[in-house]
Motif scaffolding. Structure first.
Motif, PDB file in Angstrom:
ATOM      1  N   LEU A   1       0.840  -1.189   0.000  1.00 19.66           N
ATOM      2  CA  LEU A   1       0.000   0.000   0.000  1.00 19.66           C
ATOM      3  C   LEU A   1       0.882   1.248   0.000  1.00 19.66           C
ATOM      4  CD1 LEU A   1      -2.579  -1.096   2.717  1.00 19.66           C
ATOM      5  CD2 LEU A   1      -2.996  -0.943   0.249  1.00 19.66           C
ATOM      6  N   PRO A   2       0.455   2.325  -0.655  1.00 19.39           N
ATOM      7  CA  PRO A   2       1.252   3.555  -0.617  1.00 19.39           C
ATOM      8  C   PRO A   2       1.338   4.077   0.816  1.00 19.39           C
ATOM      9  CG  PRO A   2      -0.913   3.966  -1.571  1.00 19.39           C
ATOM     10  CD  PRO A   2      -0.785   2.485  -1.442  1.00 19.39           C
ATOM     11  N   MET A   3       2.540   4.450   1.204  1.00 18.84           N
ATOM     12  CA  MET A   3       2.752   4.913   2.574  1.00 18.84           C
ATOM     13  C   MET A   3       3.921   5.880   2.622  1.00 18.84           C
ATOM     14  SD  MET A   3       3.573   2.596   5.962  1.00 18.84           S
ATOM     15  CE  MET A   3       2.154   1.553   5.640  1.00 18.84           C
ATOM     16  N   ARG A   4       3.775   6.930   3.373  1.00 21.89           N
ATOM     17  CA  ARG A   4       4.837   7.908   3.533  1.00 21.89           C
ATOM     18  C   ARG A   4       6.048   7.264   4.212  1.00 21.89           C
ATOM     19  NH1 ARG A   4       3.962  13.498   7.001  1.00 21.89           N
ATOM     20  NH2 ARG A   4       6.087  14.350   6.763  1.00 21.89           N
ATOM     21  N   PRO A   5       7.262   7.579   3.769  1.00 24.08           N
ATOM     22  CA  PRO A   5       8.461   7.048   4.422  1.00 24.08           C
ATOM     23  C   PRO A   5       8.467   7.370   5.914  1.00 24.08           C
ATOM     24  CG  PRO A   5       9.040   8.105   2.356  1.00 24.08           C
ATOM     25  CD  PRO A   5       7.599   8.412   2.593  1.00 24.08           C
ATOM     26  N   GLN A   6       8.991   6.437   6.684  1.00 21.11           N
ATOM     27  CA  GLN A   6       9.150   6.527   8.136  1.00 21.11           C
ATOM     28  C   GLN A   6       7.844   6.304   8.907  1.00 21.11           C
ATOM     29  OE1 GLN A   6      11.230  10.405   8.448  1.00 21.11           O
ATOM     30  NE2 GLN A   6      13.089   9.235   8.936  1.00 21.11           N
ATOM     31  N   VAL A   7       6.748   6.046   8.195  1.00 25.40           N
ATOM     32  CA  VAL A   7       5.522   5.611   8.857  1.00 25.40           C
ATOM     33  C   VAL A   7       5.568   4.093   8.917  1.00 25.40           C
ATOM     34  CG1 VAL A   7       3.009   5.500   8.733  1.00 25.40           C
ATOM     35  CG2 VAL A   7       4.203   7.613   8.111  1.00 25.40           C
ATOM     36  N   SER A   8       5.397   3.522  10.092  1.00 31.73           N
ATOM     37  CA  SER A   8       5.647   2.096  10.276  1.00 31.73           C
ATOM     38  C   SER A   8       4.609   1.210   9.611  1.00 31.73           C
ATOM     39  CB  SER A   8       5.710   1.766  11.772  1.00 31.73           C
ATOM     40  OG  SER A   8       6.741   2.489  12.397  1.00 31.73           O
TER      41      SER A   8
END
Length: 288
Positions: free
Chosen positions: A242-249
């Motif tokens: 899934l698309p996820m912002r970097p550094q979000v676990s």
């Protein structure tokens, strides 16, 4: 969208409660006799959904019959008469003594759990026109209930759990708002999963936005703590991210399932009912 079990026998109708117990002591005695092997439906909305999707209700009670039927008039006109027949009013102290956590609507019921054989037949039925959601070794009861509610809303064929969590635990049923009766819910081993291509969610997978999820897919989700098990990963045909912002676990499990089912519905399938205000629901997807 076609019901994936449309050619299967219909669910047995809700039995009449017109001849059922009416005094508080009779209600309590009947409740205790049947509680052991029944599904506890906590609250008006759980009972409403269970009845709407064909649950066989053994006994239903309320400490506020007028309030429950007012809710039915507002939110569940399609099953209002059935609820009026089923509900027996008891003093609040009787109601509170029979349920572990009294619900704000002061409604509770006991229903027959769907047979495992029927659920397995629905899960195995082909051609499948909606995915099966697989929760690989889930840990959180509330999250499992939220996933079942989502799956029912999207018209998924069913929800399967692996591991030790019981998907019919009362806390899961409470989280699912009675929608266990709207989809096939079972616990299986990885080896027992129904046929179909397995699309497993994993941070190292292919971006879901580049994929089309087929109707016969098994959409597999690992636990938030440990991800996919080695066994499920080995069974996977595709790893999907899934698309996820970097550094979000990570995302919450129910959020991940919602995003994935939405992508399926937008690119391949579609929910079995119209968008907008659901029948008997709340506007904008508000909790019911």
């Amino acid at each position: 969208m076609t019901d994936p079990a449309s050619d299967l026998p219909p669910v047995s109708p809700v039995p009449s409660a017109s001849a059922g117990p009416r005094t508080p002591s009779d209600v309590a005695a009947a409740w205790h006799r049947q509680a052991g092997d029944s599904v506890l439906l906590d609250g008006f909305h759980a009972l409403k959904h269970a009845v709407r999707f064909g649950a066989r209700v053994r006994i239903a009670l309320t400490a506020d019959r007028a309030g429950a039927l007012a809710l039915a008039d507002e939110l569940a006109g399609d099953v209002r008469d059935t609820l009026a027949e089923l509900l027996t009013e008891v003093p609040h102290e009787t109601y509170a003594a029979l349920v572990p956590r009294p619900h704000p609507t002061a409604v509770a019921a006991l229903a027959v759990r769907p047979s495992r054989a029927d659920n397995l037949r629905r899960l195995a039925h082909t051609p499948r026109t909606a995915p099966v959601v697989v929760l690989d070794n889930p840990r959180n009861l509330g999250n499992a209930g939220a996933v079942i509610r989502l799956a029912a809303g999207f018209g998924a064929t069913g929800v399967v759990t692996t591991g030790t969590l019981d998907p019919w635990h009362p806390t899961v049923v409470r989280g699912g708002a009675g929608l266990h009766f709207a989809t096939a819910v079972e616990r299986l081993t990885v080896e027992e999963l129904p046929s179909g291509p397995v699309f497993a969610l994993d941070p190292e997978g292919e971006d879901i936005r580049s994929l089309e999820l087929p109707d016969d897919a098994l959409l597999a989700f690992g636990s938030e703590r440990s991800g996919l098990s080695a066994e499920l990963r080995a069974r996977a045909d595709h790893l999907v991210a899934l698309p996820m912002r970097p550094q979000v676990s990570s995302y919450n499990l129910a959020t991940s399932v919602a995003m994935t089912l939405y992508h399926w519905s937008a690119t391949s399938g579609s929910p079995s009912s119209a968008t907008g205000r659901a029948t008997g629901g709340a506007p904008g997807g508000a909790p019911v």
